[in-house]
Design an enzyme around this catalytic site. Sequence first.
Site, short mmCIF file in Angstrom:
data_model
loop_
_atom_site.label_atom_id
_atom_site.label_comp_id
_atom_site.label_asym_id
_atom_site.label_seq_id
_atom_site.Cartn_x
_atom_site.Cartn_y
_atom_site.Cartn_z
N ASP A 80 25.73 50.49 38.70
CA ASP A 80 25.74 50.16 37.30
C ASP A 80 25.66 48.52 37.06
O ASP A 80 26.01 47.84 38.05
CB ASP A 80 26.76 50.86 36.38
CG ASP A 80 28.28 50.30 36.86
OD1 ASP A 80 28.36 50.38 38.18
OD2 ASP A 80 29.28 50.36 36.00
N GLU A 174 31.27 51.44 38.10
CA GLU A 174 32.25 50.40 38.57
C GLU A 174 32.59 49.21 37.52
O GLU A 174 33.66 49.16 37.37
CB GLU A 174 31.69 49.70 39.67
CG GLU A 174 32.84 48.69 40.34
CD GLU A 174 32.70 47.24 40.03
OE1 GLU A 174 33.68 46.63 40.45
OE2 GLU A 174 31.82 47.11 38.88
#
EC number: 3.4.11.4
Length: 409
Positions: A80, A174
Amino acid sequence: MEQLIERFLRYVRFETQSNSANAQCPSTEGQRVLAQQLKDELIELGLADVSLDDNGYVMARLPSNVEHDVPAIGFIAHMDTAMDASGKNVKPQIVENYQGGDIALGVGDEVLSPIQYPDLNKLHGHNIITTDGTTLLGADNKAGIAEIITAAAYLIAHPEIKHGDICIGFTPDEEIGRGANLFDVEKFNAQWAYTIDGGPVGELEFENFNASSAYVTCHGVNVHPGTAKDKMINAMNIAAQFQVTMPAEETPECTEGYEGFFHLVSMEPSVAKTKLHYILRDFDSEGLERRKTLIQEKVDALNTRLDKGRVSLEIVDCYSNMREMVEPHPHIIEFAKQAMIECDVKPVIKPIRGGTDGARLSFKGLPCPNIFTGGYNFHGIHEFITVEGMEQAVKVIVKLAENTAKNYA
């Protein structure tokens, strides 16, 4: 190394910005799309035990090519990108053989300037990949993904380099603090690992902030402004009063190194209710407790001055300093330092002024320091990375795999 850059430029075009408002994992569909692409790519490379679970975690293993026992080690990166800037329609550009001065980003007036970012002065002659000034780049952490896969491909193509089992993991979410939540450490089956999620060349990190979030809610009373005399209580004014009591010198823009901070991340303003979200950071656990106590005292003081209950506080602990979990295994750091030195990279051991999946994973039983990617200015439109830095990261990963096998021969 051409494959390294091709991979990276391909990955950054996937829109994978995470979304803290969505409780599902992964929090955005784009992450799942990239995860499927990575799974297919790892299978095509010939890796073993390739999997993509329902929560978007990708895992694979490069089998050992030695007969003696070697500890399985892992390399981890996240898929991400941050919510701080758009990750949609990323259009990277490569500035070849940078010779100094401003770098124009795209066709607008936005520039990458060595006056604002002095690190550029150290990168003359390098090939620099930038954004077009409208989005972040996504080197955090798609550079790490590209570097790990390229290193695995290199080891496959060069069987003369001996190594033990190499475990690969790519995580979702994350950037919103959930990357390690559903990571299956037992399935990953490494004795220790490294996140490839750092910044400039040489960074080696095994300590990070202790982190909490503080949610301050200011409660007002909304009345038509024409008849508001002695009736309206504007929650935004209460929030402003609260913010000015916070230590102005203890913010991210005023701190460095081992200094902690309070950071007002966001606010949801309205007359009836205004919410302030702060993040509290300190490398020392006692320091973090002092910060939590201070913000509670600020709330109590404002409630004493105003009507009781006008301001409420919720504190949520997020992650802890991984140092206590990594230090009992000093060889993990020594192996990484030696690999860098053998690749003509000077190790720069420094604390992470943030957190990584590795911090949470270390407390789940997988000691996991952090290694550089070669990138700069993460989370914004001025993000960039050097081709040379990415290449050095690949070399360090390969050397780490090789040296681990040598140390256990």
